[in-house]
Design a protein around this motif. Structure first.
Motif, mmCIF file in Angstrom:
data_model
loop_
_atom_site.group_PDB
_atom_site.id
_atom_site.type_symbol
_atom_site.label_atom_id
_atom_site.label_comp_id
_atom_site.label_asym_id
_atom_site.label_seq_id
_atom_site.Cartn_x
_atom_site.Cartn_y
_atom_site.Cartn_z
ATOM 1 N N SER A 7 53.374 53.796 44.149
ATOM 2 C CA SER A 7 52.702 52.650 43.526
ATOM 3 C C SER A 7 51.778 51.950 44.512
ATOM 4 O O SER A 7 50.671 51.515 44.143
ATOM 5 N N GLU A 8 52.211 51.824 45.755
ATOM 6 C CA GLU A 8 51.404 51.157 46.769
ATOM 7 C C GLU A 8 50.062 51.866 46.949
ATOM 8 O O GLU A 8 48.994 51.240 46.954
ATOM 9 N N THR A 9 50.123 53.196 47.092
ATOM 10 C CA THR A 9 48.899 53.967 47.307
ATOM 11 C C THR A 9 47.978 53.884 46.097
ATOM 12 O O THR A 9 46.756 53.721 46.235
ATOM 13 N N MET A 10 48.558 53.989 44.906
ATOM 14 C CA MET A 10 47.730 53.971 43.704
ATOM 15 C C MET A 10 47.063 52.619 43.520
ATOM 16 O O MET A 10 45.909 52.544 43.058
ATOM 17 N N LYS A 11 47.750 51.557 43.873
ATOM 18 C CA LYS A 11 47.131 50.231 43.794
ATOM 19 C C LYS A 11 45.891 50.157 44.680
ATOM 20 O O LYS A 11 44.841 49.630 44.270
ATOM 21 N N GLU A 12 45.999 50.684 45.885
ATOM 22 C CA GLU A 12 44.859 50.659 46.800
ATOM 23 C C GLU A 12 43.699 51.495 46.262
ATOM 24 O O GLU A 12 42.536 51.121 46.425
ATOM 25 N N PHE A 13 43.999 52.625 45.626
ATOM 26 C CA PHE A 13 42.936 53.446 45.039
ATOM 27 C C PHE A 13 42.231 52.699 43.917
ATOM 28 O O PHE A 13 41.001 52.757 43.790
ATOM 29 N N PHE A 14 42.998 52.018 43.073
ATOM 30 C CA PHE A 14 42.390 51.235 41.997
ATOM 31 C C PHE A 14 41.482 50.154 42.570
ATOM 32 O O PHE A 14 40.339 49.972 42.114
ATOM 33 N N ARG A 15 41.971 49.433 43.545
ATOM 34 C CA ARG A 15 41.148 48.382 44.143
ATOM 35 C C ARG A 15 39.935 48.966 44.850
ATOM 36 O O ARG A 15 38.852 48.366 44.857
ATOM 37 N N GLY A 16 40.100 50.166 45.423
ATOM 38 C CA GLY A 16 38.991 50.792 46.135
ATOM 39 C C GLY A 16 37.834 51.173 45.237
ATOM 40 O O GLY A 16 36.681 51.183 45.682
ATOM 41 N N VAL A 17 38.125 51.489 43.969
ATOM 42 C CA VAL A 17 37.043 51.860 43.049
ATOM 43 C C VAL A 17 36.537 50.668 42.246
ATOM 44 O O VAL A 17 35.624 50.828 41.424
ATOM 45 N N GLY A 18 37.146 49.491 42.457
ATOM 46 C CA GLY A 18 36.604 48.292 41.813
ATOM 47 C C GLY A 18 37.510 47.596 40.822
ATOM 48 O O GLY A 18 37.119 46.575 40.252
ATOM 49 N N VAL A 19 38.728 48.113 40.590
ATOM 50 C CA VAL A 19 39.671 47.428 39.697
ATOM 51 C C VAL A 19 40.430 46.419 40.560
ATOM 52 O O VAL A 19 41.460 46.742 41.153
ATOM 53 N N LYS A 20 39.915 45.210 40.619
ATOM 54 C CA LYS A 20 40.475 44.214 41.529
ATOM 55 C C LYS A 20 41.815 43.658 41.042
ATOM 56 O O LYS A 20 42.654 43.250 41.844
ATOM 57 N N ASP A 21 42.016 43.652 39.728
ATOM 58 C CA ASP A 21 43.273 43.128 39.178
ATOM 59 C C ASP A 21 44.304 44.251 39.111
ATOM 60 O O ASP A 21 44.780 44.631 38.040
ATOM 61 N N ALA A 22 44.616 44.804 40.265
ATOM 62 C CA ALA A 22 45.652 45.841 40.383
ATOM 63 C C ALA A 22 46.679 45.335 41.380
ATOM 64 O O ALA A 22 46.344 45.054 42.534
ATOM 65 N N ASN A 23 47.917 45.190 40.944
ATOM 66 C CA ASN A 23 48.952 44.579 41.776
ATOM 67 C C ASN A 23 50.257 45.352 41.668
ATOM 68 O O ASN A 23 50.534 46.008 40.663
ATOM 69 N N VAL A 24 51.049 45.237 42.728
ATOM 70 C CA VAL A 24 52.373 45.846 42.780
ATOM 71 C C VAL A 24 53.402 44.754 42.984
ATOM 72 O O VAL A 24 53.203 43.842 43.781
#
Length: 470
Positions: free
Chosen positions: A401-418
């Motif tokens: 989950s941690e890694t996937m959150k960073e990938f989401f934020r990296g492509v521009g989905v800022k509202d991604a949280n764990v």
């Protein structure tokens, strides 16, 4: 991708001959009988250990029996769970072949029994409560969502509409106005040996519907070995289409559909929108390069270039957000993690998503999102994502989950949280089942309310930005 994936998926598939099937059944019955006799003799040997003189023989016999059980229990697990799609060169019946693996499986079996008993108690207590005190929400079971005369069915939980003068969007009491409710489509993981998993989450669906004032839809997908990830993605698309077409009839808002899942179900909930977003973004990018007459299209990774959307002819609605309970996001890393735990031959993850490494990459949301990071159109992704994971989860590492959150934020989905909690793999969902009377249950509810309704409720959960795992 269809041809590549199909070839990879079936490269290791094996069909047992009638003679092999007979040997598997014979071995299963024989080992099971020996284990049953051994367990029945344990109390007598234990009592003999307290008898003078007799203890000289009883103690070695007890030690030998415990060692025998420790070696035979993994064999039963293999005979029941590891015979389909066994390694190509392994003889059937396929058995655990080392002491180390046997002891790892013993530990896993103890953990499964512990989590299974916890889940079973929650389901049973909820069944008793509903039987004698009635339903907390309006429940409709076994609604057909696929073609007629098929086994594609879902359960639907709708909050009761009652009059209350001061109802807020985050109240556990549903509003008295005919306002449409958000819809959560929850994909349960396949739980062998049960052919259906949705009934195990009846308490989960009823509680979420009542407490969050949402419509909860829990479908059954084609289970392995009848289907693999392609057919399960197709089923999930059929469910989303059904919800969009029928949600308003039972008080659901078709413009506020939240896609959720647990474990392997979380993988499907992630893969479906990401697979479609990557394929559509790639097509847009290639068209743009073609119109501009540039050669930048050659920079697209091969996997992204040949990616296709499973059952893309089934149009699905825009997903408002993703709610992911301990999801698998990197299939290859998860299979390696299962190998370290000694259960990779017992798990269905390799069989459903692979079994080869190439297929695992194609079915890993993390790999797809990272490979397409330079061309992905963020507007095609869900605008917000919430990961709920147990910090004590040994089945699916919270690093997924941690890694996937960073990938989401990296492509521009800022509202991604764990959000991490001091529970294991199943504890993250059983905390929302019968009772819901603990601090973790209240914190989970608060986080879901905040995610769906945008409230400022926060019961003290920790984000990954803080080093503490709560």
């Amino acid at each position: 991708m269809d041809s590549v994936d199909t070839a990879n998926c079936h490269a290791c598939e094996r069909q047992a001959s009638p003679a092999e099937l007979f040997r598997i059944r014979l071995a299963t019955y024989g080992v099971s009988i020996i284990i049953a006799l051994g367990i029945c003799s344990l109390p007598m040997l234990l009592m003999c250990c307290f008898v003078p003189i007799v203890v000289i023989l009883a103690l070695p016999a007890l030690s030998l029996l415990l060692l025998t059980l420790a070696l035979l229990i993994p064999q039963v697990a293999y005979l029941l769970l590891a015979q389909t799609d066994a390694p190509p060169h392994a003889p059937l019946p396929f058995l655990a072949s080392s002491f180390t693996r046997c002891f790892k499986i013993d530990r896993a079996v103890v953990k499964w029994l512990k989590e299974g008993s916890m889940l079973g108690c929650r389901v049973f207590c909820d069944w008793i409560k509903r039987k004698y005190y009635g339903q907390m929400s309006e429940v409709r079971l076994n609604v057909q969502y696929g073609l007629p005369n098929t086994n594609k069915k879902l359960d639907r939980y709708v909050p009761y509409v009652v009059s209350h003068p001061n109802t807020s969007p985050c109240s556990s009491v549903a509003p008295s106005s005919p306002t449409l409710h958000p819809v959560i489509v929850f994909l349960p993981p396949q739980t062998r040996p049960f052919p259906s998993s949705k009934w195990l989450f009846s308490s989960f669906g009823s509680n979420l519907s009542t407490v969050l004032s949402v419509v909860v839809v829990i479908p059954d997908l084609t289970p392995y070995p009848e289907g693999r990830i392609q057919s399960q993605i197709k089923d999930a698309r059929l469910v989303l289409r059904y919800v969009e077409e029928h949600a308003a009839r039972y008080g659901g808002d078709p413009t506020q559909i939240y896609f959720a899942g647990h474990g392997l179900g979380g993988l499907l909930a992630l893969l479906l929108p990401i697979q479609q977003a990557v394929a559509e973004s790639r097509d847009d990018y290639l068209n743009h390069c073609r119109d501009a007459g540039t050669t930048e299209a050659q920079r697209i990774p091969n996997g992204v270039a040949i990616l296709k959307v499973y059952a893309g002819e089934i149009v699905v609605p825009k997903i408002k957000g993703l709610i992911l309970f301990a999801p698998i996001t990197d299939v290859d890393a998860h299979i390696l993690h299962e190998g370290d735990r000694g259960v990779h031959h017992l798990s269905i993850v390799r069989r459903v998503c692979g079994p080869g490494q190439v297929a695992s990459y194609f079915h890993s949301p993390a790999h797809l999102l990272y490979a397409s990071r330079s061309i992905i159109d963020v507007n095609r992704l869900p605008p917000k994502v919430l990961f709920l994971h147990g910090g004590l989860d040994e089945t699916v590492s919270h690093e997924q989950s941690e890694t996937m959150k960073e990938f989401f934020r990296g492509v521009g989905v800022k509202d991604a949280n764990v959000r991490l909690f001091s529970v294991g793999h199943w504890g993250i969902v059983t905390s929302l089942m019968f009772g819901m009377d603990g601090p973790i249950s209240r914190t989970l509810t608060a986080q879901l309310q905040q995610f769906i309704y945008g409230s400022t409720v926060n019961a003290g959960a920790k984000d990954l930005d803080t080093p503490t795992i709560k």
